[in-house]
Design a protein around this motif. Structure first.
Motif, PDB file in Angstrom:
ATOM      1  N   GLY A 211       0.807  -1.212   0.000  1.00  0.00           N
ATOM      2  CA  GLY A 211       0.000   0.000   0.000  1.00  0.00           C
ATOM      3  C   GLY A 211       0.841   1.262   0.000  1.00  0.00           C
ATOM      4  O   GLY A 211       0.512   2.239  -0.684  1.00  0.00           O
ATOM      5  N   SER A 212       1.953   1.259   0.733  1.00  0.00           N
ATOM      6  CA  SER A 212       2.823   2.440   0.778  1.00  0.00           C
ATOM      7  C   SER A 212       3.462   2.714  -0.578  1.00  0.00           C
ATOM      8  O   SER A 212       3.545   3.854  -1.031  1.00  0.00           O
ATOM      9  N   ILE A 213       3.914   1.648  -1.250  1.00  0.00           N
ATOM     10  CA  ILE A 213       4.547   1.827  -2.563  1.00  0.00           C
ATOM     11  C   ILE A 213       3.528   2.302  -3.591  1.00  0.00           C
ATOM     12  O   ILE A 213       3.818   3.179  -4.415  1.00  0.00           O
ATOM     13  N   VAL A 214       2.318   1.758  -3.533  1.00  0.00           N
ATOM     14  CA  VAL A 214       1.263   2.198  -4.459  1.00  0.00           C
ATOM     15  C   VAL A 214       0.907   3.652  -4.203  1.00  0.00           C
ATOM     16  O   VAL A 214       0.748   4.448  -5.130  1.00  0.00           O
ATOM     17  N   ALA A 215       0.759   4.033  -2.937  1.00  0.00           N
ATOM     18  CA  ALA A 215       0.406   5.418  -2.605  1.00  0.00           C
ATOM     19  C   ALA A 215       1.508   6.388  -3.026  1.00  0.00           C
ATOM     20  O   ALA A 215       1.224   7.540  -3.377  1.00  0.00           O
ATOM     21  N   ALA A 216       2.756   5.937  -3.006  1.00  0.00           N
ATOM     22  CA  ALA A 216       3.866   6.785  -3.440  1.00  0.00           C
ATOM     23  C   ALA A 216       3.928   6.909  -4.949  1.00  0.00           C
ATOM     24  O   ALA A 216       4.626   7.782  -5.472  1.00  0.00           O
ATOM     25  N   GLN A 217       3.233   6.008  -5.667  1.00  0.00           N
ATOM     26  CA  GLN A 217       3.234   5.989  -7.131  1.00  0.00           C
ATOM     27  C   GLN A 217       4.656   5.902  -7.681  1.00  0.00           C
ATOM     28  O   GLN A 217       4.987   6.527  -8.692  1.00  0.00           O
ATOM     29  N   SER A 218       5.475   5.145  -6.994  1.00  0.00           N
ATOM     30  CA  SER A 218       6.866   4.970  -7.403  1.00  0.00           C
ATOM     31  C   SER A 218       6.958   3.757  -8.328  1.00  0.00           C
ATOM     32  O   SER A 218       6.946   2.611  -7.875  1.00  0.00           O
ATOM     33  N   ARG A 219       7.030   4.019  -9.615  1.00  0.00           N
ATOM     34  CA  ARG A 219       7.011   2.924 -10.580  1.00  0.00           C
ATOM     35  C   ARG A 219       8.262   2.055 -10.459  1.00  0.00           C
ATOM     36  O   ARG A 219       8.189   0.831 -10.601  1.00  0.00           O
ATOM     37  N   GLY A 220       9.417   2.667 -10.210  1.00  0.00           N
ATOM     38  CA  GLY A 220      10.637   1.895 -10.071  1.00  0.00           C
ATOM     39  C   GLY A 220      10.596   0.942  -8.891  1.00  0.00           C
ATOM     40  O   GLY A 220      10.964  -0.228  -8.998  1.00  0.00           O
ATOM     41  N   SER A 221      10.137   1.433  -7.749  1.00  0.00           N
ATOM     42  CA  SER A 221      10.057   0.585  -6.556  1.00  0.00           C
ATOM     43  C   SER A 221       8.977  -0.480  -6.709  1.00  0.00           C
ATOM     44  O   SER A 221       9.137  -1.608  -6.229  1.00  0.00           O
ATOM     45  N   CYS A 257      -1.992  -3.311  -8.785  1.00  0.00           N
ATOM     46  CA  CYS A 257      -1.286  -2.205  -8.127  1.00  0.00           C
ATOM     47  C   CYS A 257      -0.874  -1.136  -9.135  1.00  0.00           C
ATOM     48  O   CYS A 257      -0.948   0.070  -8.848  1.00  0.00           O
ATOM     49  N   LEU A 258      -0.439  -1.561 -10.310  1.00  0.00           N
ATOM     50  CA  LEU A 258      -0.044  -0.607 -11.335  1.00  0.00           C
ATOM     51  C   LEU A 258      -1.234   0.241 -11.767  1.00  0.00           C
ATOM     52  O   LEU A 258      -1.115   1.455 -11.981  1.00  0.00           O
ATOM     53  N   ALA A 259      -2.400  -0.402 -11.878  1.00  0.00           N
ATOM     54  CA  ALA A 259      -3.606   0.347 -12.237  1.00  0.00           C
ATOM     55  C   ALA A 259      -3.995   1.332 -11.135  1.00  0.00           C
ATOM     56  O   ALA A 259      -4.450   2.453 -11.412  1.00  0.00           O
ATOM     57  N   LEU A 260      -3.809   0.936  -9.876  1.00  0.00           N
ATOM     58  CA  LEU A 260      -4.159   1.821  -8.769  1.00  0.00           C
ATOM     59  C   LEU A 260      -3.293   3.078  -8.744  1.00  0.00           C
ATOM     60  O   LEU A 260      -3.753   4.142  -8.321  1.00  0.00           O
ATOM     61  N   THR A 261      -2.051   2.968  -9.198  1.00  0.00           N
ATOM     62  CA  THR A 261      -1.186   4.149  -9.210  1.00  0.00           C
ATOM     63  C   THR A 261      -1.667   5.194 -10.211  1.00  0.00           C
ATOM     64  O   THR A 261      -1.250   6.350 -10.142  1.00  0.00           O
ATOM     65  N   ARG A 262      -2.530   4.800 -11.142  1.00  0.00           N
ATOM     66  CA  ARG A 262      -3.007   5.730 -12.159  1.00  0.00           C
ATOM     67  C   ARG A 262      -4.309   6.416 -11.763  1.00  0.00           C
ATOM     68  O   ARG A 262      -4.796   7.291 -12.500  1.00  0.00           O
ATOM     69  N   GLY A 308       8.990  32.798 -25.804  1.00  0.00           N
ATOM     70  CA  GLY A 308       7.720  33.220 -26.380  1.00  0.00           C
ATOM     71  C   GLY A 308       6.829  32.069 -26.766  1.00  0.00           C
ATOM     72  O   GLY A 308       5.695  32.276 -27.196  1.00  0.00           O
ATOM     73  N   THR A 309       7.328  30.820 -26.594  1.00  0.00           N
ATOM     74  CA  THR A 309       6.556  29.620 -26.930  1.00  0.00           C
ATOM     75  C   THR A 309       6.332  28.815 -25.667  1.00  0.00           C
ATOM     76  O   THR A 309       7.266  28.575 -24.898  1.00  0.00           O
ATOM     77  N   ALA A 310       5.117  28.415 -25.445  1.00  0.00           N
ATOM     78  CA  ALA A 310       4.789  27.637 -24.248  1.00  0.00           C
ATOM     79  C   ALA A 310       5.327  26.225 -24.378  1.00  0.00           C
ATOM     80  O   ALA A 310       5.213  25.595 -25.443  1.00  0.00           O
ATOM     81  N   SER A 311       5.927  25.729 -23.308  1.00  0.00           N
ATOM     82  CA  SER A 311       6.432  24.359 -23.299  1.00  0.00           C
ATOM     83  C   SER A 311       5.279  23.378 -23.208  1.00  0.00           C
ATOM     84  O   SER A 311       4.302  23.610 -22.491  1.00  0.00           O
ATOM     85  N   ALA A 312       5.367  22.298 -23.955  1.00  0.00           N
ATOM     86  CA  ALA A 312       4.332  21.267 -23.893  1.00  0.00           C
ATOM     87  C   ALA A 312       4.434  20.536 -22.562  1.00  0.00           C
ATOM     88  O   ALA A 312       5.517  20.112 -22.165  1.00  0.00           O
ATOM     89  N   PRO A 313       3.328  20.390 -21.844  1.00  0.00           N
ATOM     90  CA  PRO A 313       3.384  19.691 -20.556  1.00  0.00           C
ATOM     91  C   PRO A 313       3.743  18.220 -20.733  1.00  0.00           C
ATOM     92  O   PRO A 313       3.325  17.572 -21.690  1.00  0.00           O
ATOM     93  N   VAL A 314       4.549  17.708 -19.805  1.00  0.00           N
ATOM     94  CA  VAL A 314       4.961  16.303 -19.819  1.00  0.00           C
ATOM     95  C   VAL A 314       4.338  15.613 -18.622  1.00  0.00           C
ATOM     96  O   VAL A 314       4.671  15.910 -17.475  1.00  0.00           O
ATOM     97  N   HIS A 315       3.414  14.697 -18.859  1.00  0.00           N
ATOM     98  CA  HIS A 315       2.714  14.005 -17.784  1.00  0.00           C
ATOM     99  C   HIS A 315       3.368  12.651 -17.530  1.00  0.00           C
ATOM    100  O   HIS A 315       3.905  12.006 -18.435  1.00  0.00           O
ATOM    101  N   ARG A 316       3.313  12.222 -16.277  1.00  0.00           N
ATOM    102  CA  ARG A 316       3.808  10.896 -15.916  1.00  0.00           C
ATOM    103  C   ARG A 316       2.908   9.833 -16.516  1.00  0.00           C
ATOM    104  O   ARG A 316       1.687   9.914 -16.432  1.00  0.00           O
ATOM    105  N   THR A 317       3.499   8.841 -17.147  1.00  0.00           N
ATOM    106  CA  THR A 317       2.759   7.717 -17.690  1.00  0.00           C
ATOM    107  C   THR A 317       3.324   6.430 -17.110  1.00  0.00           C
ATOM    108  O   THR A 317       4.388   6.413 -16.495  1.00  0.00           O
ATOM    109  N   ILE A 318       2.622   5.319 -17.327  1.00  0.00           N
ATOM    110  CA  ILE A 318       3.042   4.049 -16.740  1.00  0.00           C
ATOM    111  C   ILE A 318       4.420   3.642 -17.244  1.00  0.00           C
ATOM    112  O   ILE A 318       5.288   3.218 -16.489  1.00  0.00           O
ATOM    113  N   PHE A 319       4.635   3.778 -18.550  1.00  0.00           N
ATOM    114  CA  PHE A 319       5.886   3.309 -19.132  1.00  0.00           C
ATOM    115  C   PHE A 319       6.824   4.451 -19.513  1.00  0.00           C
ATOM    116  O   PHE A 319       7.835   4.229 -20.175  1.00  0.00           O
TER     117      PHE A 319
END
Length: 461
Positions: A211-221, A257-262, A308-319
């Motif tokens: 539960g702690s690792i899932v709540a941290a959303q730490s994909r490596g761990s 667990c991987l789905a729960l992190t999302r 003068g150009t907005a940076s495209a946002p980079v979102h965390r994904t599973i992979f």
């Protein structure tokens, strides 16, 4: 009788030193700011105490039979010799010498543990219990921080990622490294528990770690922890059919667990920051020139959108790699300047410079690339040779032992697997003061000790 009493008391002292070493390393980079200075000093005191106690324990066991393979000691000694000698060509000689001596202390302690516990499953089991106890304290400590200092236990969210649990760690990816090592050890404790209270305690600890690792959303761990569970299922379960069922159960739980992190969502808008201060022009600008780093940081040089150009946002994904892939390529390019012997042991953070807008770390966050920067291809080769010998010990022990002894080997091997997988996303494995370093190397050393004794009589699983 006095000698019989002294023996277990020394083992208990070694167990306490194991717990103190792992726990102090977590606190030294933890969420409780007021403890940082003391914990950073205590982690070295605990490490030297562990080395001294382990050597005393090994000295007492010097007449015992069934010591770990000499090749393992030779490989470890060769790696340490290279680390120490690297100070002669290092970009920072004092740093290389100091860190090599610190890592040598850890490996000497682990080697002494392996020597003292070799061929004694009950002693190996007690040392694994100490590692598991330390991970449990870290997990429970995170809940206490959450209860009494919520803002320290949770990393605030942003428009790119949601709030993430960090517990006792100084970030979402720190304390969970130790918890990942504890996952297969908790599964082993659950498998071996005979009384109901022991089963309940082991099951609760396993659930808390997951539960702690899932709540941290730490994909490596998460990947490393379940990789260790999968290794334990393959090595510690007898029969092809049972291995398949156990592995399928681990993979199914990993998918859940991987789905729960999302599930947590990033913030819809940036958090409001209230301030009464009025912005003022930089003093450098008033002096007649501009500091470019105030407008475009060196850390954001590569991949930054044009002005003068907005940076495209980079979102965390599973992979996704969270910008690591670019930094890894940069580390490889840097390492190619000294491909054979590197820049010197412990210099990874000095020679690597973050230049990528989507990456935020002073290290490449990959222990293998970090080792390449420090000791080049020769150092990586010696490290892999040591790991290969330990892996061979795990396979050999799993084949020749049965029942509880085989599962004990599997638990030690699973701890090493977790450490090697963590090294893919974290720069830590040769840094003795890092969160999970001691826990991983203790599991690895016990792995060398587990099959060292005389063969055991096969027992039913």
């Amino acid at each position: 009788m006095p000698a019989a009493l002294r023996r277990p008391s020394l083992e208990r002292a070694v167990q306490a030193a194991v717990v103190a070493t792992i726990l102090s390393a977590v606190l030294a980079a933890g969420a409780i700011v007021s403890w940082l200075d003391e914990a950073r000093k205590l982690r070295w005191v605990a490490l030297f105490a562990l080395a001294a106690l382990a050597l005393a324990w090994a000295l007492r066991r010097r007449e015992a039979r069934g010591h770990p393979p000499l090749l393992v000691y030779a490989a470890a000694g060769s790696f340490l010799a290279l680390a120490l000698v690297s100070a002669s060509w290092s970009a920072a000689p004092r740093t290389s010498a100091g860190r090599a001596l610190a890592f040598s202390t850890l490996l000497v302690a682990c080697g002494a543990l392996a020597y003292a516990a070799a061929g004694r499953p009950e002693a190996i089991r007690r040392m694994l219990d100490a590692v598991l106890a330390a991970t449990g304290i870290v997990a429970v400590g995170g809940l206490l921080v959450l209860a009494f200092a919520h803002d320290r236990a949770v990393a605030p969210g942003s428009t790119l990622e949601p709030a993430r649990y960090q517990g006792l760690g100084g970030g979402p990816d720190t304390a969970v490294m130790v918890m990942a090592v504890g996952l297969p050890l908790a599964a082993h404790a659950l498998r071996e528990a005979r009384a109901l209270p022991g089963r309940v305690l082991a099951a609760a600890l396993l659930a808390l770690l997951v539960g702690s690792i899932v709540a941290a959303q730490s994909r490596g761990s998460l990947l490393a922890g379940f990789g260790g569970l999968l290794a334990y299922a393959v090595l510690g379960v007898s029969g092809p059919r049972r291995k398949t069922v156990a592995a399928a159960a681990v993979l199914a739980l990993f998918a859940v667990c991987l789905a729960l992190t999302r599930l947590p969502e990033p913030l819809e808008r940036p958090p409001t920051v209230s301030t009464t201060a009025q912005p003022s022009a930089p003093s450098a600008a008033r002096a007649g020139y501009l500091d470019a780093n105030l407008y475009l940081r060196l850390q954001d040089d590569v991949g930054h959108a044009p002005f003068g150009t907005a940076s495209a946002p980079v979102h965390r994904t599973i992979f996704g790699t969270s910008g690591r892939a670019e930094a890894w390529q940069g580390a490889v390019d840097l390492g190619e300047e000294r491909p054979a012997l590197g820049f010197g042991f412990g210099t990874e953070g000095l020679v690597f410079v973050d230049r990528w807008v989507n990456f935020d770390s002073n290290l490449p966050e990959n222990a293998y690339l970090g080792l390449f920067l420090q000791l080049g291809l020769v150092g990586v080769g010696l490290f892999l040779a040591l790991v290969g010998l330990l892996a061979a010990a795990a396979i050999r022990g799993a084949r020749r032992l049965r029942g509880p002894d085989a599962r004990l080997v599997a638990a030690c091997g699973a701890g090493l697997v977790v450490g090697l997988l963590l090294a893919l996303t974290q720069s830590y494995i040769v840094s003795p003061g890092s969160n999970a370093t001691a826990a991983v190397w203790i599991c690895a050393s016990l792995l060398a000790a587990a099959p060292a004794g005389r063969g055991t009589r096969p027992t039913r699983d």
